[in-house]
Scaffold this motif. Structure first.
Motif, short mmCIF file in Angstrom:
data_model
loop_
_atom_site.label_atom_id
_atom_site.label_comp_id
_atom_site.label_asym_id
_atom_site.label_seq_id
_atom_site.Cartn_x
_atom_site.Cartn_y
_atom_site.Cartn_z
N ILE A 104 1.07 -1.17 0.05
CA ILE A 104 -0.07 -0.21 0.16
C ILE A 104 1.01 1.38 0.05
O ILE A 104 1.86 1.21 0.52
CB ILE A 104 -1.11 -0.16 1.31
CG1 ILE A 104 -0.13 -0.04 2.58
CG2 ILE A 104 -1.98 -1.21 0.94
CD1 ILE A 104 -0.98 0.10 4.00
N TRP B 155 -1.72 5.86 3.36
CA TRP B 155 -2.59 4.94 4.21
C TRP B 155 -2.32 5.12 5.84
O TRP B 155 -2.88 4.82 6.54
CB TRP B 155 -2.79 3.24 3.92
CG TRP B 155 -3.59 3.14 2.52
CD1 TRP B 155 -3.12 3.26 1.37
CD2 TRP B 155 -4.81 2.80 2.78
NE1 TRP B 155 -4.34 2.63 0.46
CE2 TRP B 155 -5.33 2.68 1.29
CE3 TRP B 155 -5.75 2.86 3.86
CZ2 TRP B 155 -6.60 2.20 0.95
CZ3 TRP B 155 -7.19 2.60 3.39
CH2 TRP B 155 -7.66 2.21 2.18
N TYR C 58 -0.52 -1.65 8.61
CA TYR C 58 0.36 -0.72 7.74
C TYR C 58 1.57 -1.31 7.39
O TYR C 58 1.83 -1.21 6.19
CB TYR C 58 0.22 0.54 8.34
CG TYR C 58 0.99 1.70 7.85
CD1 TYR C 58 0.70 2.19 6.62
CD2 TYR C 58 2.53 1.98 8.14
CE1 TYR C 58 1.50 3.24 6.02
CE2 TYR C 58 3.42 2.68 7.38
CZ TYR C 58 2.76 3.45 6.30
OH TYR C 58 3.47 4.13 5.45
#
Length: 255
Positions: free
Chosen positions: A135, A139, A164
């Motif tokens: 990602i 984020w 994350y």
């Protein structure tokens, strides 16, 4: 359940001190092994013995020790750019979470946290932890905010930050080091917030010093294991702990 948490109580009740010390030892062991989880473990178990509003601030003091020791040990492995979005989100979330802890029953949000963690674990198992998609750093803002709220309420905002870091593809040493970096910053700020809201009392500092040796020993043993486990085992261990935490909060949310 005891109505106070201070040095006088622990010294007068050795069995209570022993049980609390074993919980703190286990939390430190897990924290050093996979980089997170000590706050949630301590809060989750110590609240069977003491009120949550007494436990969370004392756990914060113990977590700061873990963050200082581990971040110092792994300092050169910290990925500072990963904090660019995480830190602002965490600051917003911590302020909101501290206000919730002060003004509302914190247990009202446990069900939401449990569902979030359960869905993430199921998703990670479906695609396999080592194959999770990568990602963008952006984020970090929503996940950091969520982590800040959870950290202020339950003594550890690890789960959203773990999601994350896993999907940013950090290897285990960088994962643990970077987590300690943001945890240390967050914890120092949370101390100020708890003092501002009157949640941290001097009496809790005495209990902290009595439980500190258990945390230190747990961190030492956990660090030895961290340096030996493989990357795949590390990823799977983080998911296992997240699943246990999710189950705990789902059960407490429905009870």
């Amino acid at each position: 359940m005891h109505t106070q948490l201070d040095a006088a109580l622990l010294l007068s009740q050795p069995l209570t001190w022993l049980l609390a010390g074993l919980i703190v030892f286990a939390a430190g062991y897990v924290r050093a092994t996979i980089g997170f989880g000590s706050g949630l473990i301590m809060v989750g178990l110590l609240t069977f013995m003491f009120p949550i509003k007494l436990v969370v601030p004392m756990v914060l003091l113990l977590d700061i020790v873990g963050s200082i020791l581990l971040s110092g040990y792994d300092f050169k492995h910290i990925r500072w750019p990963e904090l660019s979005w995480l830190l602002p989100g965490s600051l917003v979330g911590m302020v909101f979470g501290a206000w919730l802890l002060y003004s509302t029953p914190a247990q009202h949000l446990t069900l939401f946290l449990g569902f979030f963690l359960a869905l993430y674990v199921l998703y990670a198992l479906w695609v396999k932890p080592e194959r999770l998609p990568r990602i963008a750093r952006g984020w970090g803002l929503p996940l950091g905010t969520f982590g800040g709220v959870i950290g202020s309420l339950y003594g550890g905002g690890g789960p959203p930050l773990v999601a994350y870091f896993q999907m940013r593809k950090l290897e285990k040493r960088a994962f643990r080091a970077t987590f300690q970096g943001i945890a240390l910053i967050d914890n120092v700020i949370r101390i100020g917030l708890y003092v501002f809201f009157g949640l941290l009392a001097f009496s809790q500092v005495g209990a902290f010093f009595l439980l500190l040796p258990a945390m230190a020993v747990g961190l030492w043993f956990g660090n030895r294991l961290h340096l030996r486990i493989s990357e795949v085992a590390f990823l799977r261990a983080t998911l296992l702990l997240l699943a246990i935490i999710a189950l705990k909060y789902l059960v407490s949310g429905f009870v």
